[in-house]
Design an enzyme around this catalytic site. Sequence first.
Site, PDB file in Angstrom:
ATOM      1  N   LYS A  83      27.720  46.673   9.669  1.00 59.91           N
ATOM      2  CA  LYS A  83      27.391  47.661  10.713  1.00 59.91           C
ATOM      3  C   LYS A  83      26.137  47.281  11.735  1.00 59.91           C
ATOM      4  O   LYS A  83      25.543  46.414  11.342  1.00 59.91           O
ATOM      5  CB  LYS A  83      26.525  48.894  10.206  1.00 59.91           C
ATOM      6  CG  LYS A  83      26.914  50.028  10.626  1.00 59.91           C
ATOM      7  CD  LYS A  83      26.208  51.281   9.696  1.00 59.91           C
ATOM      8  CE  LYS A  83      26.507  52.537  10.407  1.00 59.91           C
ATOM      9  NZ  LYS A  83      25.898  53.722   9.602  1.00 59.91           N
TER      10      LYS A  83
HETATM   11  C1  E4P Z   1      26.414  56.954  10.531  1.00 59.35           C
HETATM   12  O1  E4P Z   1      26.903  56.203  10.077  1.00 59.35           O
HETATM   13  C2  E4P Z   1      24.966  57.584  10.399  1.00 59.35           C
HETATM   14  O2  E4P Z   1      24.551  56.728   9.363  1.00 59.35           O
HETATM   15  C3  E4P Z   1      24.933  58.791  10.459  1.00 59.35           C
HETATM   16  O3  E4P Z   1      25.848  59.502  10.749  1.00 59.35           O
HETATM   17  C4  E4P Z   1      23.514  59.387  11.365  1.00 59.35           C
HETATM   18  O4  E4P Z   1      23.509  60.768  11.088  1.00 59.35           O
HETATM   19  P1  E4P Z   1      22.140  61.507  11.574  1.00 59.35           P
HETATM   20  O5  E4P Z   1      22.135  61.832  12.910  1.00 59.35           O
HETATM   21  O6  E4P Z   1      22.068  62.925  10.690  1.00 59.35           O
HETATM   22  O7  E4P Z   1      21.043  60.614  10.946  1.00 59.35           O
END
Ligand code: E4P
Length: 220
Positions: A83
Amino acid sequence: MKFFVDTADTAEIRDLAETGLLDGVTTNPSLVAKTGRKFLTVVEEICGLVAGPVSAEVTATDFATMLREGHTLAAIAPNVCVKVPLTLAGLKTCKALSAENIKVNVTLCFSAAQAILAAKAGATFVSPFVGRLDDIGEDGMQLIADIVQIYRQYETFTTEVLVASVRHPIHVVAAAKLGAHVATLPPDVLRKLALHPLTDKGLATFLADWAKTGQSIPQA
Ligand code: E4P
């Protein structure tokens, strides 16, 4: 539509993987920090729990270091998906890793323009954050509609739209209607998808009526 779970909690992942409904996992540095565990150990353990892609995020912000971190993460298991943040350096890293056939999830996407760049960089997934856009009064789901529409115009764009920052089942249904490829869900949202009060009520009635028959189904 594929479902990923958005957590680094291995007990939750194990439990949900056993349902057979899980297609992958996403983590981020905040989720890993919550576990209090060593990042690489957690990623290795998660990769053993699910066959699908497991997103593990780099923490550097410059290209050279992100690339090296990406190689370290990708070496953990074949199902690691590196990522990277949606910055120019992250996109350059995405391009380089994708050229080596390493799966890449470009995260922190908040605009259609950014999503176009992720596709051009050869990302396996782009992660638009719907909940965080809703939080600031923008329409997160409109961004999903825009990206899905744009990607459909170009055969060469093979990047899958991974709906992230999902807060409730309505986000999931709306994303599915738009044809988004994947949604990554917090464990509680994934479980909530199965819930309906009429299901519980109907089941209670069926079981009460069945008990009155005095019968039982022989177990094979
Ligand atoms: C995606 O890969 C992220 O880890 C995640 O969906 C972030 O979500 P949040 O806005 O609830 O922290």
